[in-house]
Motif scaffolding. Sequence first.
Motif, short mmCIF file in Angstrom:
data_model
loop_
_atom_site.label_atom_id
_atom_site.label_comp_id
_atom_site.label_asym_id
_atom_site.label_seq_id
_atom_site.Cartn_x
_atom_site.Cartn_y
_atom_site.Cartn_z
N GLY A 36 0.81 -1.23 0.00
CA GLY A 36 0.00 0.00 0.00
C GLY A 36 0.82 1.26 0.00
N GLY A 97 5.79 10.31 10.44
CA GLY A 97 4.67 9.68 9.74
C GLY A 97 3.38 9.74 10.56
N VAL A 98 2.30 9.34 9.90
CA VAL A 98 1.02 9.23 10.63
C VAL A 98 1.14 8.12 11.67
CG1 VAL A 98 -1.40 8.54 10.37
CG2 VAL A 98 -0.39 10.23 8.82
N SER A 99 2.02 7.17 11.42
CA SER A 99 2.22 6.09 12.40
C SER A 99 2.55 6.67 13.77
CB SER A 99 3.34 5.16 11.94
OG SER A 99 3.05 4.64 10.67
N PHE A 123 -7.02 0.28 8.31
CA PHE A 123 -5.56 0.15 8.35
C PHE A 123 -5.19 -0.80 9.50
CE2 PHE A 123 -1.42 2.38 9.69
CZ PHE A 123 -0.65 1.65 8.81
N TYR A 126 -4.57 0.23 13.46
CA TYR A 126 -5.46 0.96 14.39
C TYR A 126 -5.72 0.20 15.68
CZ TYR A 126 -6.86 4.15 10.51
OH TYR A 126 -6.88 5.06 9.49
N ASN A 173 -8.30 2.93 3.83
CA ASN A 173 -7.48 1.77 3.51
C ASN A 173 -8.08 0.63 4.32
OD1 ASN A 173 -5.53 -0.21 3.33
ND2 ASN A 173 -3.94 0.93 4.38
N ASP A 201 -7.88 9.91 10.79
CA ASP A 201 -6.67 9.68 9.99
C ASP A 201 -7.00 10.04 8.55
OD1 ASP A 201 -4.61 8.66 8.46
OD2 ASP A 201 -4.72 6.62 9.25
N ILE A 203 -4.77 10.60 6.01
CA ILE A 203 -3.50 10.50 5.26
C ILE A 203 -3.73 10.50 3.74
CG2 ILE A 203 -3.39 7.95 5.33
CD1 ILE A 203 -0.31 8.30 5.73
N TYR A 204 -4.92 10.05 3.30
CA TYR A 204 -5.20 10.02 1.85
C TYR A 204 -6.06 11.21 1.41
CZ TYR A 204 -3.63 5.13 2.11
OH TYR A 204 -2.88 3.99 2.29
N SER A 233 3.32 10.82 3.21
CA SER A 233 3.68 9.53 2.61
C SER A 233 2.93 9.26 1.31
CB SER A 233 3.37 8.39 3.58
OG SER A 233 4.28 8.38 4.64
N LYS A 234 1.61 9.45 1.32
CA LYS A 234 0.80 9.02 0.19
C LYS A 234 0.61 10.16 -0.81
CE LYS A 234 0.16 5.44 2.92
NZ LYS A 234 0.40 4.05 2.80
N ARG A 242 9.27 9.66 6.03
CA ARG A 242 8.69 9.53 7.36
C ARG A 242 8.25 10.87 7.96
NH1 ARG A 242 6.41 6.59 6.99
NH2 ARG A 242 6.11 5.85 9.10
N TYR A 319 -6.98 1.97 -3.51
CA TYR A 319 -7.33 0.56 -3.33
C TYR A 319 -8.69 0.24 -3.94
CZ TYR A 319 -3.90 1.35 0.36
OH TYR A 319 -2.78 1.71 1.06
#
Length: 386
Positions: A36, A97-99, A123, A126, A173, A201, A203-204, A233-234, A242, A319
């Motif tokens: 991904g 990162g979002v992480s 994801f 989570y 995701n 989240d 992120i996209y 990231s995306k 990162r 996706y």
Amino acid sequence: MKSFISKRVASVPPSGIRRYFDISATMPDVISLGIGEPDFVTPDPILEEGIASLRRGDTHYTSNSGTYELRCALSEHLNQLYGVSYDPMDELLITVGVSEAMYLGLTAIIDPGDEVIVPQPCFVAYAPEVVFAGGTALTIGCKVEHEFQVTGAEIEARVTPRTKAILIGYPNNPTGAVLTPERMAEIAAVAERHNLLVISDEIYDRLVYGVQHTCFAALPGMKERTLLLGGFSKDYAMTGWRIGYIAAPKEVLGAARKVHQYTIMSAPTTAQAAALFALKHGEAHVQQMVEEYDRRRRLLVHELNMLGLDCFEPRGAFYAFPSVGKTGMNDETFADQLLAEEHVAVIPGNAFGDGGAGYVRMCYAQSYSKIEEALERIHTFMRRHG
Ligand SMILES: Cc1ncc(COP(=O)(O)O)c(C=O)c1O
């Protein structure tokens, strides 16, 4: 011998995704629709700015919160795109990162036994991150009838006196679902009624097709309840750099910054310089990538439906999430056999939690020609099994 591993960590199973990467890494001609992340390399000018920052000698820590320039640019960016205003001094923090943003957000708000509602499929990190933070994840299996959007009623049915937050990720995701304004309003109303936080989240956020992204924090009354997570990231094809961020009300942001200070210090300096450049000059690149993803998305979704792998139309991320029901196989068998027989890697939906069984995730962040070839192989596979 007694195990030294904490019960919290031991209770979380390993990610169901890894196995497919490990197997496909041993096959020479595999086409991976599994991983991904963008197939694009970071756009050249952004990359050059990272290199230039190193050459300038910017090799030191930055402020714990991230460079002031990056926070200011981000604040402006969020305001311009979504009409939501964050103070760069004490409502924004640059993360690894979002992480990391997710880890900080959860650690900042969770006490042992607190519950977080986690709509799934989602994801893979989570629910484990909720558990690592000492909380309990209350999952909800979203339904294809609702195009994999969680409904307000589904969330409300899970709320207990121990519930502290709802953790949502749209564009999603693995499903590609986005939330309609009606669904967003329902979630906001539940958050308000039960005094919950919303961890969103996004992120996209830039990878949407034919719809507009609405930032959850921009809904009336929601900025004060939302931990907005986003990153580079995306949208900018910068997974390896990162860089992400958390935007939140001052009190929560201060707590998240404390955890970040003691665990990370500051996000990578070089990557922050590149991210600043991306925000200021990266728009045309984002648009180009979105156009290309959209072209691939239309091809993949159309062909999957033609092949009998029913697929609702994903409007965001990169996706597709088709049902494998017509093959008579479950999602794991389908993914295993497709990999073994046709060397195409996809991820079984059950790896993404409740509601994912019976579906597979196919990532179209892969070149158009590879997607065409993967579709030919899937066609052969379906002739055998469909
Ligand atoms: C929904 C979602 N959130 C967060 C992440 C982690 O992103 P980052 O690279 O910013 O840590 C991913 C990566 O796949 C993702 O899909």
